[in-house]
Design an enzyme around this catalytic site. Structure first.
Site, PDB file in Angstrom:
ATOM      1  N   TYR A   1      15.427 -10.184 -17.778  1.00  0.00           N
ATOM      2  CA  TYR A   1      14.838 -11.517 -17.791  1.00  0.00           C
ATOM      3  C   TYR A   1      14.767 -12.070 -19.199  1.00  0.00           C
ATOM      4  O   TYR A   1      15.006 -11.361 -20.177  1.00  0.00           O
ATOM      5  CB  TYR A   1      13.440 -11.498 -17.141  1.00  0.00           C
ATOM      6  CG  TYR A   1      12.328 -10.910 -17.993  1.00  0.00           C
ATOM      7  CD1 TYR A   1      12.268  -9.546 -18.264  1.00  0.00           C
ATOM      8  CD2 TYR A   1      11.331 -11.728 -18.528  1.00  0.00           C
ATOM      9  CE1 TYR A   1      11.239  -9.019 -19.040  1.00  0.00           C
ATOM     10  CE2 TYR A   1      10.298 -11.208 -19.295  1.00  0.00           C
ATOM     11  CZ  TYR A   1      10.260  -9.858 -19.549  1.00  0.00           C
ATOM     12  OH  TYR A   1       9.246  -9.341 -20.325  1.00  0.00           O
TER      13      TYR A   1
ATOM     14  N   ARG B   1      20.586 -12.561 -26.310  1.00  0.00           N
ATOM     15  CA  ARG B   1      19.925 -11.313 -25.924  1.00  0.00           C
ATOM     16  C   ARG B   1      20.144 -11.028 -24.440  1.00  0.00           C
ATOM     17  O   ARG B   1      20.311  -9.881 -24.033  1.00  0.00           O
ATOM     18  CB  ARG B   1      18.430 -11.359 -26.251  1.00  0.00           C
ATOM     19  CG  ARG B   1      17.731 -10.033 -25.939  1.00  0.00           C
ATOM     20  CD  ARG B   1      16.296 -10.004 -26.411  1.00  0.00           C
ATOM     21  NE  ARG B   1      15.501 -11.026 -25.738  1.00  0.00           N
ATOM     22  CZ  ARG B   1      14.252 -11.334 -26.092  1.00  0.00           C
ATOM     23  NH1 ARG B   1      13.660 -10.706 -27.097  1.00  0.00           N
ATOM     24  NH2 ARG B   1      13.589 -12.271 -25.450  1.00  0.00           N
TER      25      ARG B   1
ATOM     26  N   ARG C   1      19.758   0.021   0.801  1.00  0.00           N
ATOM     27  CA  ARG C   1      19.220   0.629  -0.417  1.00  0.00           C
ATOM     28  C   ARG C   1      20.057   1.842  -0.792  1.00  0.00           C
ATOM     29  O   ARG C   1      20.333   2.692   0.058  1.00  0.00           O
ATOM     30  CB  ARG C   1      17.766   1.039  -0.187  1.00  0.00           C
ATOM     31  CG  ARG C   1      17.108   1.674  -1.399  1.00  0.00           C
ATOM     32  CD  ARG C   1      15.640   1.965  -1.125  1.00  0.00           C
ATOM     33  NE  ARG C   1      14.992   2.551  -2.289  1.00  0.00           N
ATOM     34  CZ  ARG C   1      14.913   3.866  -2.523  1.00  0.00           C
ATOM     35  NH1 ARG C   1      15.438   4.737  -1.677  1.00  0.00           N
ATOM     36  NH2 ARG C   1      14.308   4.310  -3.610  1.00  0.00           N
TER      37      ARG C   1
ATOM     38  N   LYS D   1      15.765  -5.995 -22.104  1.00  0.00           N
ATOM     39  CA  LYS D   1      14.625  -6.753 -21.555  1.00  0.00           C
ATOM     40  C   LYS D   1      14.635  -6.682 -20.034  1.00  0.00           C
ATOM     41  O   LYS D   1      15.032  -7.631 -19.350  1.00  0.00           O
ATOM     42  CB  LYS D   1      14.675  -8.206 -22.052  1.00  0.00           C
ATOM     43  CG  LYS D   1      13.363  -8.954 -21.883  1.00  0.00           C
ATOM     44  CD  LYS D   1      13.365 -10.194 -22.737  1.00  0.00           C
ATOM     45  CE  LYS D   1      12.195 -11.115 -22.431  1.00  0.00           C
ATOM     46  NZ  LYS D   1      10.899 -10.530 -22.725  1.00  0.00           N
TER      47      LYS D   1
ATOM     48  N   GLU E   1       4.961  -1.732 -30.485  1.00  0.00           N
ATOM     49  CA  GLU E   1       4.815  -3.194 -30.353  1.00  0.00           C
ATOM     50  C   GLU E   1       3.648  -3.490 -29.424  1.00  0.00           C
ATOM     51  O   GLU E   1       3.021  -2.575 -28.899  1.00  0.00           O
ATOM     52  CB  GLU E   1       6.112  -3.812 -29.834  1.00  0.00           C
ATOM     53  CG  GLU E   1       6.551  -3.246 -28.498  1.00  0.00           C
ATOM     54  CD  GLU E   1       7.944  -3.701 -28.048  1.00  0.00           C
ATOM     55  OE1 GLU E   1       8.367  -4.812 -28.401  1.00  0.00           O
ATOM     56  OE2 GLU E   1       8.589  -2.933 -27.314  1.00  0.00           O
TER      57      GLU E   1
HETATM   58  N1  PMP Z   1       8.110  -7.082 -27.156  1.00  0.00           N
HETATM   59  C1  PMP Z   1       7.919  -7.064 -25.828  1.00  0.00           C
HETATM   60  C2  PMP Z   1       7.635  -5.769 -25.167  1.00  0.00           C
HETATM   61  C3  PMP Z   1       7.963  -8.267 -25.102  1.00  0.00           C
HETATM   62  O1  PMP Z   1       7.777  -8.248 -23.760  1.00  0.00           O
HETATM   63  C4  PMP Z   1       8.189  -9.483 -25.777  1.00  0.00           C
HETATM   64  C5  PMP Z   1       8.207 -10.800 -25.053  1.00  0.00           C
HETATM   65  N2  PMP Z   1       8.960 -10.816 -23.917  1.00  0.00           N
HETATM   66  C6  PMP Z   1       8.389  -9.449 -27.165  1.00  0.00           C
HETATM   67  C7  PMP Z   1       8.346  -8.231 -27.820  1.00  0.00           C
HETATM   68  C8  PMP Z   1       8.654 -10.703 -27.942  1.00  0.00           C
HETATM   69  O2  PMP Z   1       9.959 -11.163 -27.749  1.00  0.00           O
HETATM   70  P1  PMP Z   1      10.325 -12.707 -27.897  1.00  0.00           P
HETATM   71  O3  PMP Z   1       9.905 -13.101 -29.273  1.00  0.00           O
HETATM   72  O4  PMP Z   1      11.789 -12.735 -27.737  1.00  0.00           O
HETATM   73  O5  PMP Z   1       9.577 -13.426 -26.836  1.00  0.00           O
END
Ligand code: PMP
Length: 286
Positions: free
Chosen positions: A32, A51, A100, A150, A182
């Site tokens: 996503y 990305r 599935r 992502k 993070e």
């Molecule tokens: N780290 C994680 C785990 C996230 O989910 C996000 C936002 N989706 C970010 C960092 C920040 O990414 P962005 O600046 O591309 O929104």
């Protein structure tokens, strides 16, 4: 009622449907992106599109036919839903085979599912939290090892937000081998003197689109940037801290595990970075 996009069609949200065999639903086999909208324009669309393509490639997921036209789809949704300030959520899954099965379906017969919808967030760039700052707790990072992709596997980040809520704070910073990776849905930073410190890129974190822009602007403004890991103790001893994401931009962090960071109030460097980021991004919005 919103108009959403599903597999080539613009439909009222209650008429949009996805199969129960969709691999996004059954296996979290999907990726996503979230792009913010300010004044009816998309912030850093090119970064999100790049990305997205990387996420698809890392998972050997076929590219949907609509991929080259996603900017138009985003713009159409902004137009149809009269979005001034808000977010566009986009999700692509490996699609819905007949049954599935762990094995990836044949891409000739199973095409990706593509869904987009808007989220209205009036005053997104003027959130009161940016003036007050947010508080975070630290939690162990228990996600899978490919956080650079992502994917829609957001259960642990979701649990992290609930742990933060239970602790009476706003968010959680995740820690692995003693170092901060993070935030649950954002990248994490500390500031010591004139230096901005944030974890280096790797498979352990998402390569934030906002992160890339903020670090570029910081360097252009002659601030020093160190991309390396840091500990919670270091964060508690920092002058300032903040997070970045497409929906929060630059958001000051004023408390980590109950300890005030710096003066315990948003600091000047984070405030300046937020201003630069918003100004420059608005200029380049499409
Ligand atoms: N780290 C994680 C785990 C996230 O989910 C996000 C936002 N989706 C970010 C960092 C920040 O990414 P962005 O600046 O591309 O929104």
């Amino acid at each position: 009622m919103r108009t959403v996009y599903v597999n080539g069609a613009y439909l009222p949200e209650n008429e949009a449907k996805v199969s129960i065999f969709d691999r996004g639903f059954l296996m979290a086999d999907g990726v996503y992106e979230v792009t913010s909208v300010l004044d009816g324009k998309l912030i850093d669309f090119a970064g999100h599109a790049k990305r997205l393509e990387r996420s698809l490639n890392e998972l050997d997921m076929p590219h949907p036919d609509v991929l080259p036209d996603l900017l138009e789809v985003h713009r159409e949704l902004v137009r149809l839903n009269y979005v001034e300030d808000g977010l566009i959520y986009l999700q692509i899954t490996r699609g819905a085979p007949d049954d599935r099965d762990f094995v990836f379906p044949d891409p000739e017969t199973t095409t990706p599912t593509v869904v987009l919808f808007t989220q209205d967030k009036p005053g997104l760039a003027n959130s009161p939290a940016a003036k007050k700052g947010i508080k975070v707790i630290s939690i162990e990072d228990q996600r899978w090892a490919r956080r650079d992709i992502k994917t829609v596997q957001l259960l642990f980040p979701s649990m992290g937000k609930m742990m933060a809520k239970a602790a009476g704070v706003d968010d959680a910073w995740m820690v692995e081998d003693g170092a901060v990776t993070e935030g649950t849905s954002n990248n994490a930073y500390i500031i010591k003197g004139n230096t901005i410190i944030t974890r280096h890129l790797g498979n352990e974190i998402l390569h934030g689109i906002t992160r890339a822009a903020v670090l570029r602007f910081a360097k252009e403004a002659q601030m020093k940037v160190e991309e390396r890991s840091f500990t919670i103790a270091e964060a508690q001893d920092a002058d300032e801290a903040f997070i970045t994401s497409a929906s929060t931009f630059v958001m000051p962090v004023v408390e980590v595990d109950g300890v005030a960071v710096g003066a315990g109030a948003p600091g000047p460097v984070a405030a300046r970075l937020r201003e630069i980021y918003l100004d420059e991004s608005r200029k380049m919005a499409v």
